[in-house]
Motif scaffolding. Structure first.
Motif, mmCIF file in Angstrom:
data_model
loop_
_atom_site.group_PDB
_atom_site.id
_atom_site.type_symbol
_atom_site.label_atom_id
_atom_site.label_comp_id
_atom_site.label_asym_id
_atom_site.label_seq_id
_atom_site.Cartn_x
_atom_site.Cartn_y
_atom_site.Cartn_z
ATOM 1 N N SER A 94 30.917 60.038 26.220
ATOM 2 C CA SER A 94 31.874 59.090 27.369
ATOM 3 C C SER A 94 30.993 58.055 27.737
ATOM 4 O O SER A 94 30.037 58.471 28.600
ATOM 5 N N PRO A 95 31.458 56.943 27.609
ATOM 6 C CA PRO A 95 30.518 56.016 28.392
ATOM 7 C C PRO A 95 31.028 55.539 29.777
ATOM 8 O O PRO A 95 30.494 54.714 30.375
ATOM 9 N N ILE A 96 32.047 56.353 30.380
ATOM 10 C CA ILE A 96 32.464 56.344 31.764
ATOM 11 C C ILE A 96 32.154 57.708 32.363
ATOM 12 O O ILE A 96 32.223 58.818 31.858
ATOM 13 N N ASP B 55 26.999 63.562 38.029
ATOM 14 C CA ASP B 55 27.400 62.247 38.157
ATOM 15 C C ASP B 55 28.214 61.655 37.178
ATOM 16 O O ASP B 55 29.255 60.822 37.341
ATOM 17 N N GLN B 56 28.171 62.216 35.763
ATOM 18 C CA GLN B 56 29.196 61.709 34.650
ATOM 19 C C GLN B 56 30.485 62.386 34.871
ATOM 20 O O GLN B 56 31.492 61.732 34.723
ATOM 21 N N LYS C 12 38.052 53.175 25.123
ATOM 22 C CA LYS C 12 38.994 51.791 25.197
ATOM 23 C C LYS C 12 38.539 51.341 26.896
ATOM 24 O O LYS C 12 38.725 49.922 26.826
ATOM 25 N N MET C 13 38.514 52.285 27.689
ATOM 26 C CA MET C 13 38.523 52.094 29.142
ATOM 27 C C MET C 13 37.227 51.064 29.469
ATOM 28 O O MET C 13 37.380 50.049 30.027
ATOM 29 N N ALA C 14 36.087 51.628 28.777
ATOM 30 C CA ALA C 14 35.027 50.845 28.936
ATOM 31 C C ALA C 14 34.835 49.592 28.475
ATOM 32 O O ALA C 14 34.193 48.602 28.707
ATOM 33 N N VAL D 57 35.849 49.224 32.756
ATOM 34 C CA VAL D 57 36.080 50.314 33.575
ATOM 35 C C VAL D 57 34.673 51.242 33.525
ATOM 36 O O VAL D 57 34.264 51.498 32.478
ATOM 37 N N THR D 58 34.411 51.608 34.659
ATOM 38 C CA THR D 58 33.134 52.466 34.425
ATOM 39 C C THR D 58 33.619 53.915 35.176
ATOM 40 O O THR D 58 32.740 54.941 34.611
ATOM 41 N N THR D 59 34.382 53.945 35.630
ATOM 42 C CA THR D 59 34.893 55.574 36.356
ATOM 43 C C THR D 59 36.616 55.444 36.330
ATOM 44 O O THR D 59 37.120 54.772 36.573
ATOM 45 N N ALA D 60 37.030 56.824 35.976
ATOM 46 C CA ALA D 60 38.370 57.024 35.839
ATOM 47 C C ALA D 60 38.698 58.461 36.237
ATOM 48 O O ALA D 60 37.619 59.420 36.247
#
Length: 123
Positions: free
Chosen positions: A71-73, A98-99, A35-37, A41-44
Motif C-alpha cells: 500500500s502506497p498510502i 504509522d502505515q 488509485k488513491m495515491a 491522497v496519502t492517508t485514507a
C-alpha cells in the motif's frame, strides 16, 4: 461469516447484491490505495472494517497487504460495530504503526439520508 450492514429501506437491494468473495475484498483493499495515491491522497480511512467477513478476517487481509508493503498510502481503520463479537479482544485502540493503524469503532445509531432511514422533519 457475512455481517454486511442492512438498513430498513435498502434491504431488498442488498439481498439481491452478490456478496464479495474474499479474493475480491483482498483485491479491492490492495488496488484502491494505489488509485488513491495516483491522485495525491496519502492517508485514507476504512470506516467499516469487518463489515463483510468479520473483523478478524479483514484485519488479517489488511495486515497481509501491509506486511508486503503493497500500500502506497497510510490507512486508518475503524471497526464496524455490528461486526464486533461480544467480548472481542483482538484489536486494542491504536493497534498498528504509522502505515496501518486501527483507531476507532464505527457506530451507526441514527440512520442516513442515503439509506432513507434518517429522522427528518418531513417524509
Amino acid at each position: 461469516m457475512q455481517v454486511r450492514p442492512r438498513g430498513l429501506t435498502y434491504l431488498p437491494f442488498m439481498a439481491k447484491m452478490p456478496n464479495p468473495t474474499e479474493a475480491q475484498l483482498f483485491g479491492a483493499i490492495q488496488t484502491t490505495p494505489k488509485k488513491m495515491a495516483s491522485t495525491g491522497v496519502t492517508t485514507a480511512s476504512d470506516m467499516s472494517v469487518g463489515g463483510n467477513f468479520g473483523v478478524d478476517k479483514e484485519i488479517a487481509i489488511y495486515k497481509e497487504i501491509f506486511a508486503k508493503n503493497a500500500s502506497p498510502i497510510r490507512v486508518r481503520g475503524y471497526l464496524y460495530s455490528q461486526a464486533i463479537p461480544p467480548g472481542y479482544k483482538g484489536v486494542k485502540p491504536n493497534d498498528g504503526d504509522d502505515q496501518l493503524r486501527f483507531i476507532g469503532i464505527k457506530y451507526i445509531t441514527d440512520g442516513s439520508t442515503q439509506g432513507l432511514t434518517a429522522a427528518v422533519t418531513q417524509p
